[in-house]
Motif scaffolding. Structure first.
Motif, PDB file in Angstrom:
ATOM      1  N   GLY A 120      37.954  40.289  36.792  1.00  0.00           N
ATOM      2  CA  GLY A 120      37.557  39.090  36.068  1.00  0.00           C
ATOM      3  C   GLY A 120      37.585  37.848  36.943  1.00  0.00           C
ATOM      4  O   GLY A 120      38.049  37.860  38.080  1.00  0.00           O
ATOM      5  N   CYS A 121      37.092  36.774  36.408  1.00  0.00           N
ATOM      6  CA  CYS A 121      37.092  35.488  37.098  1.00  0.00           C
ATOM      7  C   CYS A 121      38.504  34.911  37.112  1.00  0.00           C
ATOM      8  O   CYS A 121      39.355  35.299  36.312  1.00  0.00           O
ATOM      9  CB  CYS A 121      36.135  34.528  36.398  1.00  0.00           C
ATOM     10  N   VAL A 122      38.751  33.988  38.031  1.00  0.00           N
ATOM     11  CA  VAL A 122      40.047  33.333  38.127  1.00  0.00           C
ATOM     12  C   VAL A 122      39.869  31.816  38.045  1.00  0.00           C
ATOM     13  O   VAL A 122      38.815  31.286  38.402  1.00  0.00           O
ATOM     14  CB  VAL A 122      40.796  33.689  39.439  1.00  0.00           C
ATOM     15  N   ASP A 123      40.894  31.140  37.564  1.00  0.00           N
ATOM     16  CA  ASP A 123      40.881  29.680  37.530  1.00  0.00           C
ATOM     17  C   ASP A 123      41.082  29.151  38.942  1.00  0.00           C
ATOM     18  O   ASP A 123      41.921  29.660  39.695  1.00  0.00           O
ATOM     19  CB  ASP A 123      42.000  29.147  36.635  1.00  0.00           C
ATOM     20  N   LEU A 124      40.305  28.136  39.287  1.00  0.00           N
ATOM     21  CA  LEU A 124      40.439  27.482  40.585  1.00  0.00           C
ATOM     22  C   LEU A 124      41.027  26.085  40.376  1.00  0.00           C
ATOM     23  O   LEU A 124      40.733  25.432  39.368  1.00  0.00           O
ATOM     24  CB  LEU A 124      39.071  27.371  41.271  1.00  0.00           C
TER      25      LEU A 124
END
Length: 169
Positions: A120-124
């Motif tokens: 999944g995507c990650v918070d930056l």
């Protein structure tokens, strides 16, 4: 996984994902039941300028960073053994609130495609002082534009000036 005298790697899912992120670095993680002979992927949410370390470097891979893709392979035919951990570390400039992997291609040592999934995507980490949904480091104006189009200009609020610098009526 019913492998006689196995080491457990044949039970691992085949996934390449993003890990820990800072404002200048982003981990790429892997879990693989097979040896990896090469990989290619794209990253959104950040401009990537370099890649180093991890299992790719340990295996002697060359990891190239282009404007669209990150590509890793070995000139001498070595491969990353089945297992899990950090594949490589990316040097980045954050451009969005979320980082994602896409367009993933993974091959074995014989250049045959391996079936892999992306995590999944990650918070930056993206500062947004003016809450305009644009990261401050890539925002043209941290604040607001006045009616003359000047960032944080005098045409905002009480005692606003018109576009000629005169106090507005």
């Amino acid at each position: 996984c019913d492998v006689c005298n196995g080491d457990g790697t044949s039970c691992l899912p085949n996934i390449i994902s993003l890990g820990a992120a800072t404002d200048s670095s982003l981990e790429v993680l892997y879990s693989s039941s097979s040896s990896i002979g090469g990989f290619q992927f794209a990253v959104s949410g950040a401009d990537v300028s370099d890649a180093s370390g991890g299992a790719a470097e340990d295996a002697g891979f060359t990891v190239s960073v282009g404007s669209a893709f990150i590509l890793g392979f070995s000139f001498d035919g070595s491969s990353i053994p089945a297992g899990e951990g950090v594949l490589t570390n990316l040097e980045i400039e954050v451009t969005d609130f979320e980082g994602c992997l896409s367009d993933l291609i993974v091959s074995d040592a014989n250049a045959s495609a391996l079936d892999f999934e992306t995590g999944g995507c990650v918070d930056l980490p993206c500062d947004d002082a003016d809450s305009d949904a644009v990261c401050d480091n890539v925002d043209d104006c941290v604040g607001e534009y006045d009616e003359c189009g000047v960032c944080n200009g005098q045409g905002i609020g009480e005692d606003a000036c018109d576009c000629d610098g005169n106090v507005a009526d």
